[in-house]
Design a protein around this motif. Structure first.
Motif: not given
Length: 920
Positions: A295-301, A623-624, A630-631, A635-640
């Motif tokens: 769950n991405h909220y668990v990972k980051y929030a 990212p540095p 993980d993108c 839907k609207h965000i991509r890694l360079l």
């Protein structure tokens, strides 16, 4: 009677001590047409009498009902059934509200047609009476949770910080007979609300009942019942699938919060209750949330205090082990056990010096062996960016030329960075025949450091490297506004000592402009004593031409083939009307712990951004090095893509978003909009001049604010463009600039303070509180002097963190001595400390070798006085004695409790200083 605008529902049970203050605050409201519905839930104290007295005094405003004791849920539900207001507010009877609270909330709700109005509150400590603002975390305004589902994850379950439209609550009820009754109602109200308003002001005063929150009873396990009730109601209303991810996160957060409370519960007689709670909650997790870790909220929030112990809270086995092991322990014993338990698990924000030394061992040994038998080759060039994790844009420009025959380039790259190099070298059509890739920490790396006559890096070189007289080192400080260290960056391996040593001894430092130079000098604490030549440039092509001349390497200059905006869009399949956004964060906080939180907050914000960006907006993220994002689910965000450099996208994008990247100050065809995005309020302190230079760059501290800036298509004003370009531009001659402090200062230069004396204060292997008291006293007595504290960083690796917390205004120069101690020092140490020849052993050669070591470490830096306050090994003592013409030894360690070796060191240190030792 007219319909009340607001009905305040007040459940009352045995709160006689606080009830009058609560009622006074409700009755003194500035809003007309207010009704207060008080439900006496079978109180056994004088609460009923207090209610009766107030009702007699305010019969048209206060309505009192009495029931037998059924609990707070029944009292709230009963009170709602007796109320008539357009909006309702559930207030707890031991709290109180601000005088204009009802008027502000009602006005906001009516004005913006809000179904729900959320607001901030004050926490009141019951023991001290201290009042602390508790700001809300919502940053959108007049929104629906269906449009902004991430807002559900940060919603507080408390009912008393919500003004609720009457129709919204109809059909709902607080579940009776269970604890945590407010949790399901809060999220059900949120799911039903069409329009949610925010007032970022504290309107409520909450008396924090620590005893209740921390108590462990059989009802603590009701948290599971509350979650089940929430999910059942969500499902019946058709909201469950819409908010499943958010509800799963809310469940994990509340379950783990209960586990967190167990860590400070010392009730040994409740072991069975603790075990039952753990098993009940994990039974639910195993059955209904088997994939909770993804769950991405668990990972980051998830709050940091929970996330950092996820290895404990997320394991039934570990939690049961904790309870069984600590049963019967005293509070101090349990705290000690937990401390040892945490120490046995690596935290991402804790830097391990020992682990770094082990990793560097092969490279260090090959360097030390090669350095004594290999002469550097002028045609050998060493390139390294971010410890081999990245490829500096300047390197691509340098390698685009045609080098003279015999030139060899050694490019330091980790295994993860090599695919990026392969794609970039193809994209830039580079001739790689002269390029040799070497891995950091390998033997080849150490050999290359010794062989290369020219070195270009954007970070300090390893601690064992000491630049030879025939080597030329150029340090690039062009990618960041701040020095990236192991103290503020999770992926850096460089402490302050390495930065200072490198900036003292390198031949040239490149900065975008003087504001960034000043910031580096201030944060590395070497303003006024660093005399290294500096060069200002924001143009990689011009800088490349200059550096190649400095490197004595003939080159046929040709600019690299940069990817233009239309080509990038075509290659990436982007429509012409798509807004191209680019985000290149640095991720730096005041310390590693804050950086760890900063990275998680930023990643959590990406989910909010992805939710709110339109289909005509694509954000590319770089990212540095060393950070993984993980993108795949965005839907609207991509890694360079790895075939493009940061410079490519900066020149192609419509909006640039960053935090501490130096591109904020650069002149390289900046896009129309530049925004700073800091998920916290400037976590890293910048110098005053840099803050002033950045005042025209809009800064956002949360994702919704950033979205509002983006959607407004903010353009850089003419004033900003003019000021930034003027600050960034180098004089047309682009000549070398000697660092302020080495000679005449320009009129507008403020880098070097007016100081009479530079003093070095050496404290030996360990920094003690007594030594710091002496230093603080000395500084207060010498206000016109600048004092640098110095110590052996290898012997006291935690000193930097200690100083930053307790003595933030004291500058320091940690010493990291050459690891290759020669045979001379070993023999001398034997004669002086073992045989006791400190009084007769010759000092001349020691002073000469100490001066050589000092020059290798500090370069031309000199001090007016040095104070040696404690002993270390003989090499370090001789090193410090070479720092200034005036050496003061204040060692009084000749007492009976001092070892023979220590006494010998003390005697010899005083001989080097030309003074007699004290007697202690």
């Amino acid at each position: 009677m007219n319909t009340p605008k607001v009905s305040i529902i007040l459940p009352v049970y045995n709160v006689a001590e606080f009830l009058p203050a609560c009622l006074d605050s409700l009755l003194d409201q500035t809003l007309d047409q207010l009704e207060i519905v008080a439900v006496n839930d079978g109180s056994t104290d004088t609460s009923a009498a207090i209610l009766q007295a107030y009702q007699e005094k305010y019969p048209s405003k206060l309505f009192v009902y009495t029931t037998t004791n059924h609990g707070v849920s029944h009292a709230r539900n009963y009170g709602f059934s007796k109320s008539h207001g357009e909006y309702v507010w559930f207030v707890d009877s031991d709290d109180f509200i601000q005088p204009s609270a009802c008027e502000q909330l009602y006005t906001k709700a009516v004005q913006d047609d809000n179904d729900l109005v959320l607001f901030s509150y004050y926490n009141i400590d019951m023991s001290s009476g201290k009042k602390t603002p508790f700001p809300m975390r919502h940053h959108n305004q007049n929104f629906s949770f269906s449009e902004k589902p991430y807002e559900m994850s940060i919603l507080s379950p408390y009912p008393w910080i919500k003004l609720i439209r009457r129709e919204l609550f109809e059909g709902l009820a607080f579940p009776e007979g269970i604890r945590f009754e407010d949790l399901p109602v809060a999220y059900l109200l949120a799911a039903k609300a069409r329009n949610v308003g925010i007032i970022d002001e504290c309107l409520y005063n909450y008396r924090k009942n620590v005893g209740f929150l921390g108590s462990l009873t059989p009802a603590t396990a009701d948290i599971k019942k509350a979650v089940i009730y929430l999910k059942d109601c969500m499902n019946s209303l058709g909201f469950l699938e819409t908010y499943r991810t958010e509800i799963d996160f809310i469940t994990i957060r509340h379950f783990f919060f209960r586990f967190w409370k167990l860590l400070t519960n010392y009730e040994t007689e409740k072991k069975d209750l603790k075990l039952d709670l753990i098993n009940q909650l994990f039974d639910y997790i195993d059955a209904f949330l088997p994939d909770w870790q993804n769950n991405h909220y668990v990972k980051y929030a998830l709050p940091d205090h929970l996330f950092q112990l996820l290895y404990l809270y997320g394991s039934r086995k570990e939690m049961l082990h904790f309870v069984n092991t600590c049963d019967g322990m005293s509070p101090n014993q349990q705290k000690a056990w937990l401390k040892d338990y945490k120490a046995g698990h690596n935290n991402a924000y804790i830097f391990s010096e020992d682990r770094l030394i082990d990793q560097e061992q092969p490279a260090k040994e090959s360097y030390l062996a090669s350095n004594t038998r290999v002469l550097p080759e002028p045609g050998y060039i060493f390139l390294e960016s971010m410890d081999g994790q990245d490829i500096h844009p300047l390197f691509l420009t340098l390698l685009s030329g045609s080098f003279a025959k015999g030139t060899r380039v050694f490019l330091s790259l980790t295994a993860k960075a090599r695919p990026v190099w392969q794609r970039l070298s193809q994209s830039y059509q580079l001739d790689t025949s002269c390029v040799t890739l070497i891995s950091p920490d390998s033997e080849d790396y150490g050999i290359a450091l010794a062989q290369c006559g020219r070195l270009i890096t954007d970070q300090p070189l390893p601690w064992y490297f000491h630049k030879g007289t025939k080597q030329r080192h150029i340090l690039l400080c062009t990618e960041s506004l701040i020095p990236v260290t192991s103290a503020n960056c999770l992926t850096s391996r460089h402490d302050l000592a390495k930065w200072q040593h490198t900036m003292f001894t390198c031949d040239l430092i490149v900065f975008p402009n003087k504001d960034i130079l000043e910031n580096y000098m201030e944060h590395t604490m070497i303003a006024g004593i660093c005399h290294t030549d500096t060069y200002f440039s924001t143009d990689n092509a011009a800088l490349s031409t200059y550096l190649l001349k400095e490197l004595w390497t003939p080159v046929d200059p040709s600019l690299p083939i940069f990817t233009e905006a239309d080509i990038f869009r075509q290659n990436e399949g982007l429509a012409a009307d798509t807004k191209l956004l680019f985000c290149c964060p640095l991720f730096a906080g005041k310390d590693r712990k804050q950086t760890f939180h900063y990275v998680r907050s930023f990643t959590d914000a990406l989910y909010q951004l992805d939710n709110d960006l339109t289909d005509k907006q694509i954000l590319y993220l770089a990212p540095p090095p060393g950070y993984q994002v993980d993108c795949s689910s965005f839907k609207h965000i991509r890694l360079l893509p790895i075939q493009y450099s940061i410079t490519d996208l900066i020149r192609s994008c419509d909006v640039l978003i960053t935090d501490y990247c130096s591109i904020l100050m650069a002149d390289c065809n900046l896009p129309t909009s530049v925004l700073r995005f800091l998920p916290e309020d400037d976590p890293y302190p910048l110098s005053s001049s840099l803050q002033k230079a950045l005042q025209f760059v809009p800064a956002c501290t949360n994702a919704p604010a950033l979205i509002r800036q983006l959607q407004a298509t903010l353009s850089v004003s003419d004033a900003f463009a003019s000021d930034m370009l003027q600050a960034a531009k180098m004089p047309e001659s682009r000549e070398l600039s000697s660092h302020p402090g080495s000679g005449d200062l320009s009129q507008n230069d403020t880098t070097v303070p007016s100081i009479k004396e530079h003093i070095l204060w050496f404290t030996g292997r360990k920094i003690s509180s007594e030594q710091m008291d002496q230093l603080s006293s000395f500084i207060s007595q010498h206000p016109d002097a600048q004092v640098w504290l110095s110590y052996n960083v290898l012997q006291d690796p935690k000193a930097e963190a200690y100083l930053n917390i307790h003595f933030p205004d004291i500058w320091y120069l940690p010493l990291r001595m050459n690891p290759a101690r020669s045979l001379f020092w070993k023999i001398s140490s034997f004669f002086i400390t073992r045989l006791g020849l400190a009084s007769i052993y010759p000092t001349g050669r020691m002073l000469r070798l100490g001066k050589q070591a000092y020059t290798r470490y500090f370069g031309p830096v000199s001090f007016d006085q040095v104070f040696i306050q404690a002993t270390d090994n003989l090499q370090t003592i001789a090193f410090c004695a070479a720092a200034a013409p005036n050496v003061n030894c204040n060692l009084k360690t000749l007492g009976a409790d001092v070892s023979f070796a220590k006494r010998c060191q003390t005697v010899f240190a005083h001989r080097l200083a030309g003074k007699e030792p004290g007697t202690g």
